[in-house]
Structures are given as C-alpha cells and as structure tokens.
Design a protein around this motif. Structure first.
Motif, PDB file in Angstrom:
ATOM      1  N   ARG A   4     -14.181 -10.932  -5.648  1.00 58.28           N
ATOM      2  CA  ARG A   4     -13.888 -10.711  -4.243  1.00 58.28           C
ATOM      3  C   ARG A   4     -12.404 -10.758  -3.925  1.00 58.28           C
ATOM      4  NH1 ARG A   4     -18.461 -11.177  -1.079  1.00 58.28           N
ATOM      5  NH2 ARG A   4     -20.316 -11.929  -2.168  1.00 58.28           N
ATOM      6  N   SER A   5     -11.593 -11.296  -4.818  1.00 59.42           N
ATOM      7  CA  SER A   5     -10.182 -11.449  -4.484  1.00 59.42           C
ATOM      8  C   SER A   5      -9.347 -11.446  -5.748  1.00 59.42           C
ATOM      9  CB  SER A   5      -9.956 -12.750  -3.704  1.00 59.42           C
ATOM     10  OG  SER A   5     -10.278 -13.872  -4.511  1.00 59.42           O
ATOM     11  N   ARG A  10      -8.221 -10.840  -0.667  1.00 59.52           N
ATOM     12  CA  ARG A  10      -9.337  -9.911  -0.780  1.00 59.52           C
ATOM     13  C   ARG A  10      -8.826  -8.503  -1.100  1.00 59.52           C
ATOM     14  NH1 ARG A  10     -13.563  -9.136   4.161  1.00 59.52           N
ATOM     15  NH2 ARG A  10     -11.694  -8.225   5.108  1.00 59.52           N
ATOM     16  N   TYR A 278     -16.763  -3.969   1.723  1.00 57.91           N
ATOM     17  CA  TYR A 278     -17.151  -5.375   1.815  1.00 57.91           C
ATOM     18  C   TYR A 278     -18.531  -5.590   2.430  1.00 57.91           C
ATOM     19  CZ  TYR A 278     -12.082  -5.868   1.166  1.00 57.91           C
ATOM     20  OH  TYR A 278     -10.794  -5.767   0.703  1.00 57.91           O
ATOM     21  N   GLY A 282     -17.749  -3.802  -3.042  1.00 55.94           N
ATOM     22  CA  GLY A 282     -16.477  -4.402  -3.420  1.00 55.94           C
ATOM     23  C   GLY A 282     -15.527  -3.413  -4.063  1.00 55.94           C
TER      24      GLY A 282
END
Length: 422
Positions: A4-5, A10, A278, A282
């Motif tokens: 996710r990051s 992000r 999101y 992703g």
C-alpha cells in the motif's frame, strides 16, 4: 493489493512486465539495459516487473539511479515436480544477490503455477486455479517462507496469476479481449467481482511490429502462419478471433489494425483500473514492455525498441493526471437515454486547484457542451459530474471530447461511438 505504500507514502503503481532485454541476455549491452529503464520512465511507469527471470546487474543499478521500482520474479513459470529443495535454495540466493537494491519492492515466487496444457477456457483450468495443488500449496508456500526468512523488509507473494482465494493473496491475470471474451467486458467483471481488481499484473493483446520483414509481407495473404506461430509467438486462433487477417486487403492494413486493437485494449484497461484507484485497485502491470527478439507479441516496443501504437496508448493512459468518462457503448439506438460519469484521476502529490473541464459532444444532431469547475484532491480519483443526453434520431458517429485545464497543466481525452438504427 501487493503493498500500500513506499517509504510510508501511498502509491498507485503503474507498471509493465519486462522479459530479458535480449534473448541472449549476456550479450545485452549496459546501454541497452539502462535504456529499458529510461523507456519505462518515459512511458510514465513507476514499476517494471522483471518477469520470470533475473536480469543483469546494470538493469538494477539503472533502476536504483532513476527511481524505477522493480517487482522481482524468481525464474519459475508454470508447473514443476520435485524441485522444492532447489527452488528454496535459489530463493535465498536471489535475495542475497539482489536484496541490496532499493529499487526492488516485492519478491514473487512463481508465475502461473499451472500446467500449460490446460486450456484457459475450461472447467479444468478453473479447478486448477482454485483447488490445492502441489505447486501452489507446497512448492510456492515453501518458496514464500524462504523469501520472508531471507528478507523480512519487503513483501513477498507466493505466486502470480492465480484467482484470489481465502487461502492465499495473489494478483490477477485478466486477458479480456485476448483469451477471455470481449475487452469491453472488463469493467463489468471487475464490478461484479471487485477482488479481481486488487492488482492486475497481466493484460493485453498481441500486435504485429511496424518493422516485420520476418513475416514476409510480400507473400500476403498467404503468410507462413505455422512458422509465425512456432518461431515468432503468433497466437493465430486468438488473433483470428479479434483481428482476423482475412478482413484486410494488405499486410500493412492488418498490421496497423493489430496495433490499433492492442492500443485500444491497453488504453481502456488502464483507464478502468485507474478509476478504481485504491477502491480496491493498488495498481497494475501491463503485459508486456519490450521484446527480446523479433516476434508478434504483447509488447509495446519491438526488439529494436521501436514503438507500436500501444506504447503511446500506454503512456497517455499513465499520465500523472487524466480525465476519463464511462466508456460509451460501441453503438446506441436513436432516442436511447445515455448517462456517462466523468472522473479526474490525479497521481500528483498536491491538489489541483481551480480545474475546469469542458465536455463537447459532436454527432448527427450538431454539438452539445458541458462545463465543470472545482478542485481535485492529491493522489485521488474524483467524480466530476454526469453527462446526460439522448441519442439523436439521425444515424452517424458520436464523438465526446474532454478537456481538463488547470494552472499547472492540461489533459485531453476522446471517446468515439455511433448511432445505429436497429
């Protein structure tokens, strides 16, 4: 999604798959390896999947310098037997070899751990996807444990291209418009089964490169199709389903049609996935980027890095800011009610202030216009408004142009449909 990051921030990943830079990888020059990284960055990509192989050191060094993220596969593809000990050892050695590169953000143990003789459109294929097998349940879990043990700082996925399942987290290979139905079905499938959209790591269609003397165009229409299939990767059955050579009067027309079709598949797949930013998507990896030898493949660059039409479609769809609409149907009937939502997708790390969208619809009825204005948040997909209109009574083409302008730049998009009587 895979992660996710990056560094706590992000990031929606826009990527492509890259095989060996050259078929004889040892003969690739350092300049060629670095060029692949540069070309990926120039196409607006954040991520390159080193697909099914370990590349030369120069590629990883270039990715480190240029800030391109890498998804690193182990060199395992399709089905195996009795290789667990060797595969686990190689997983640890791959981390020892490459783990110091900051560009590598994820490890993948095994691509498509299925027997390649299983046809993709059969119940047997579906069963192989969802039921336990030695490859998925034993081999790949062992490899995953080895990767995590060797490198606890990065995520690792057991395998790629297996339908999401409660027992494992994986990404999707969704070849709508090639192996699976119509490419227009892609958004509706994701709407019905959102988990498929978490991370789509392969999609696309084959196209003939612009320079294709290996096809012997002078023999048109009697090309040596078995030779093109055996030596140059052409999947004739799939090509005949979507861009049949019999529909074209010359080789050049057919070649250009294959490139236009590939560009269409890439553009609308990317637009669909970016609109799901999101929620739940992703990111994605288009298949594929550059060829290692002459061929009719899914790549957007040929073996000499000459672009196909799909390259420009990929770059346009991966621009930092895009304005998109619901894709119009291929055709409407006179008098049909139409509603198309308009979104702005921004990957910028700061908001867009005072953006303006001009929408212009041109058709047999003349022209109609809409105007929207407002701010767009950083790193988001924002619904701007809905275009509602009725298909005119006259038949003909219907063209929708979208223009977004703001103090820092502009974006344009166009959709083409038609009005047809029943």
């Amino acid at each position: 999604m895979l992660f996710r990051s990056v560094n706590g921030e992000r990031l929606f990943l826009k990527g492509s798959n890259q095989g060996p830079t050259r078929r004889e990888l040892g003969l690739a020059t350092p300049e060629q390896l670095e060029a692949d990284v540069t070309l990926a960055r120039e196409a607006g990509l954040d991520l390159l999947r080193v697909h099914g192989h370990i590349s030369r050191p120069e590629l990883y060094d270039a990715a480190d310098r240029q800030g391109l993220l890498l998804w690193q596969d182990l060199p395992l593809q399709w089905g195996y037997a009795r290789i667990r000990t060797q595969a686990v050892r190689q997983a640890g050695e791959a981390v020892d070899l490459l783990g110091h590169h900051p560009s590598i953000v994820v490890w993948c143990g095994h691509n498509e751990p299925l027997a390649i003789e299983v046809p993709i459109r059969t119940r047997q294929f579906l069963a192989a996807q969802v039921l336990p097998t030695w490859n998925k349940s034993v081999l790949d879990r062992s490899i995953h444990r080895a990767l995590i043990k060797a490198d606890g700082t990065r995520p690792a996925v057991d395998h790629s291209g297996i339908l999401p399942h409660p027992a494992w987290s994986t990404d999707s290979h969704l070849y709508f418009g090639w192996y699976l139905g119509d490419e227009r079905e892609f958004p509706s499938i994701l709407a019905r089964v959102p988990v498929l959209a978490r991370f789509v790591s392969e999609f696309g269609a084959q196209a003939v490169p612009s320079e294709a003397e290996f096809c012997r165009p002078d023999r048109w229409p009697d090309l040596d199709w078995p030779r093109l299939a055996k030596s140059y990767c052409l999947q004739k059955a799939e090509m005949d389903r979507y861009v049949p050579a019999a529909n074209y009067g010359s080789f050049d027309e057919w070649r250009d049609a294959t490139q236009a079709y590939q560009a269409q598949v890439i553009r609308f797949h990317v637009e669909t996935l970016r609109r799901l930013k999101y929620r739940p998507t992703g990111g994605f990896c288009q298949f594929s980027f550059g060829d290692s030898q002459p061929g009719i493949t899914w790549s957007v660059l040929d073996d000499q890095r000459r672009p196909k039409a799909g390259r420009d479609a990929l770059a346009a769809a991966c621009a930092p800011v895009i304005v998109v609409a619901d894709r119009p149907a291929a055709a409407y009937q006179p008098g049909e009610a139409i509603a198309l939502q308009v979104h702005v997708v921004s990957d910028l790390r700061s908001p867009i202030a005072g953006g303006t969208i001009e929408a212009r619809l041109k058709g047999p009825h003349g022209e109609r216009a809409w105007r929207f204005a407002g701010d767009v948040g950083a790193d988001t997909c924002a619904l701007v408004g809905t275009l509602q209109f009725t298909a005119p009574d006259a038949c003909g083409s219907l063209v929708l142009d979208l223009d977004l302008t703001w103090s820092g730049g502009s974006a344009h998009n166009r959709y083409v449909s038609r009005i047809e009587a029943r």
